[in-house]
Write a protein that holds these residues in place. Structure first.
Motif, PDB file in Angstrom:
ATOM      1  N   ASP A 115     -33.394  18.220  21.230  1.00  0.00           N
ATOM      2  CA  ASP A 115     -32.518  19.384  21.074  1.00  0.00           C
ATOM      3  C   ASP A 115     -32.710  20.403  22.184  1.00  0.00           C
ATOM      4  OD1 ASP A 115     -35.034  20.322  20.341  1.00  0.00           O
ATOM      5  OD2 ASP A 115     -34.268  21.572  18.700  1.00  0.00           O
ATOM      6  N   LYS A 117     -31.372  21.667  25.100  1.00  0.00           N
ATOM      7  CA  LYS A 117     -30.067  21.573  25.761  1.00  0.00           C
ATOM      8  C   LYS A 117     -30.197  21.549  27.280  1.00  0.00           C
ATOM      9  CE  LYS A 117     -25.629  24.049  26.045  1.00  0.00           C
ATOM     10  NZ  LYS A 117     -24.744  22.903  25.758  1.00  0.00           N
ATOM     11  N   THR A 148     -28.644  17.123  14.559  1.00  0.00           N
ATOM     12  CA  THR A 148     -27.340  17.782  14.706  1.00  0.00           C
ATOM     13  C   THR A 148     -27.264  18.549  16.027  1.00  0.00           C
ATOM     14  OG1 THR A 148     -28.170  19.638  13.362  1.00  0.00           O
ATOM     15  CG2 THR A 148     -26.828  17.969  12.252  1.00  0.00           C
ATOM     16  N   ARG A 149     -28.375  19.187  16.416  1.00  0.00           N
ATOM     17  CA  ARG A 149     -28.352  19.905  17.692  1.00  0.00           C
ATOM     18  C   ARG A 149     -28.198  18.935  18.862  1.00  0.00           C
ATOM     19  NH1 ARG A 149     -32.119  23.159  14.772  1.00  0.00           N
ATOM     20  NH2 ARG A 149     -33.908  21.967  15.551  1.00  0.00           N
ATOM     21  N   ASP A 152     -24.549  17.894  19.135  1.00  0.00           N
ATOM     22  CA  ASP A 152     -23.695  18.894  19.769  1.00  0.00           C
ATOM     23  C   ASP A 152     -23.863  18.915  21.282  1.00  0.00           C
ATOM     24  OD1 ASP A 152     -22.619  19.670  17.366  1.00  0.00           O
ATOM     25  OD2 ASP A 152     -23.945  21.394  17.094  1.00  0.00           O
ATOM     26  N   GLU A 225     -12.414  15.489  20.836  1.00  0.00           N
ATOM     27  CA  GLU A 225     -13.501  16.457  20.778  1.00  0.00           C
ATOM     28  C   GLU A 225     -13.631  17.062  19.380  1.00  0.00           C
ATOM     29  OE1 GLU A 225     -15.597  16.642  23.157  1.00  0.00           O
ATOM     30  OE2 GLU A 225     -14.364  15.303  24.376  1.00  0.00           O
ATOM     31  N   PRO A 228     -18.634  22.295  17.380  1.00  0.00           N
ATOM     32  CA  PRO A 228     -20.063  22.037  17.155  1.00  0.00           C
ATOM     33  C   PRO A 228     -20.401  21.917  15.672  1.00  0.00           C
ATOM     34  CG  PRO A 228     -19.756  23.815  18.741  1.00  0.00           C
ATOM     35  CD  PRO A 228     -18.404  23.543  18.140  1.00  0.00           C
ATOM     36  N   LEU A 229     -21.350  21.033  15.371  1.00  0.00           N
ATOM     37  CA  LEU A 229     -21.870  20.968  14.011  1.00  0.00           C
ATOM     38  C   LEU A 229     -22.642  22.237  13.680  1.00  0.00           C
ATOM     39  CD1 LEU A 229     -23.228  17.304  13.706  1.00  0.00           C
ATOM     40  CD2 LEU A 229     -21.264  18.279  12.526  1.00  0.00           C
ATOM     41  N   ARG A 230     -23.276  22.827  14.708  1.00  0.00           N
ATOM     42  CA  ARG A 230     -24.063  24.037  14.514  1.00  0.00           C
ATOM     43  C   ARG A 230     -23.667  25.059  15.575  1.00  0.00           C
ATOM     44  NH1 ARG A 230     -28.895  22.614  11.595  1.00  0.00           N
ATOM     45  NH2 ARG A 230     -30.040  24.358  12.478  1.00  0.00           N
ATOM     46  N   ARG A 231     -23.809  26.324  15.218  1.00  0.00           N
ATOM     47  CA  ARG A 231     -23.549  27.385  16.178  1.00  0.00           C
ATOM     48  C   ARG A 231     -24.642  28.439  16.022  1.00  0.00           C
ATOM     49  NH1 ARG A 231     -17.902  29.619  15.488  1.00  0.00           N
ATOM     50  NH2 ARG A 231     -17.412  27.532  16.248  1.00  0.00           N
ATOM     51  N   GLN A 236     -22.597  24.641  10.355  1.00  0.00           N
ATOM     52  CA  GLN A 236     -21.198  25.032  10.323  1.00  0.00           C
ATOM     53  C   GLN A 236     -20.441  24.336   9.204  1.00  0.00           C
ATOM     54  OE1 GLN A 236     -19.611  27.468  12.409  1.00  0.00           O
ATOM     55  NE2 GLN A 236     -21.793  27.922  12.518  1.00  0.00           N
TER      56      GLN A 236
END
Length: 271
Positions: A115, A117, A148-149, A152, A225, A228-231, A236
């Motif tokens: 995760d 990035k 999940t991260r 994304d 596309e 994101p699953l997470r923000r 999310q």
């Protein structure tokens, strides 16, 4: 393809034995005499049968002792394989990569969290440039938040028609398996992510062309596309689970059962 499976637990590639194990992870090591793999034969058969053509770029998230990267290089002879893992790389793994002639096709990066990035994107840019990925295999933490991260970060780099695979998604529901407490990061088992992807298939028409779930892996085919699953580190889509009756939405131990059994009922976490 050169690999020959002599049994469910033993494969031979270029004269080197590859031994499948599903326990004692802390003591398992690839050596000059053998390579350790944690995926069973059935997994490699499923990868070989994926309706992907051509396969030129593969990202493996979670390398462990390096055996799967070597076997994938044999299955997909035109592919470059990039592997990341938070564990230090075993020198024996790199020796086998060079000795088998895969040095220009397999690139491993250690000390990389799935995760992170900045690190992950830098590696993908270095190895693949602006070219999209054909196949992503996530067999790393098996924890909801990390996975999940990572999704994304990586999913936008997957080509349309490419496959994203999440292995061992259902550990919270395997009969007889008790996961360590830290696996419930964010108080969510990894199965929650698969339910969220199923809902995203409906709410984002065409973004997920196909979602296939079996006992050992969840595989989606990208159609477009996704948001994101997470923000900002927060979930999310999981909010929509609150609108489902508890008997249907709960994915804790013993509530959800996969339909098709698999030979592997184990899970690993990169330390």
């Amino acid at each position: 393809m050169e690999q020959v499976w002599e049994s469910e637990d033993l494969c031979v590639l270029k004269g080197v034995p590859f031994r499948y194990r599903n326990s004692d992870y802390g003591s398992l090591r690839t050596t000059a005499d053998q390579v350790v793999i944690l995926k069973p034969r059935t997994f490699f058969e499923q990868y070989r049968q994926l309706p992907l053509s051509p396969v030129k770029r593969i990202l493996e998230v979670g390398v462990f002792e390096g055996g799967s990267a070597l076997l994938l290089a044999d299955i997909f002879p035109d592919a470059k394989i990039v592997g990341i893992d938070i564990r230090p790389a075993d020198p024996s793994v790199r020796w086998h990569i060079a000795n088998m002639g895969y040095g220009d096709r397999i690139k491993l990066y250690s000390g990389v969290s799935q995760d992170d990035k900045a690190q992950v994107e830098a590696i993908l840019e270095k190895e693949f440039g602006g070219e999209p990925i054909d196949l992503v295999i996530d067999d790393a933490s098996h924890m909801y938040g990390f996975t999940t991260r990572c999704f994304d970060i990586v999913f936008p780099r997957l080509r349309v028609g490419g496959c994203y695979v999440i292995e061992d998604w259902g550990w919270a529901n395997w009969p007889g398996y008790k996961a360590p407490d830290f696996f419930f990061e964010d108080r969510q088992p990894l199965a929650t992510m698969i339910l969220e992807l199923a809902m995203a298939t409906a709410s984002n028409y065409g973004a997920i062309r196909e979602l296939t779930v079996t006992f050992g892996m969840a595989r989606l085919v990208k159609g477009g596309e996704l948001p994101p699953l997470r923000r900002d580190g927060q979930r999310q889509r999981a909010r929509s689970l609150d609108r489902i009756p508890a008997t249907a939405a709960t994915v804790g131990r013993g509530r959800f059962r996969a339909a098709a059994p698999s030979a592997r009922r184990s899970c690993r976490r990169s330390p």
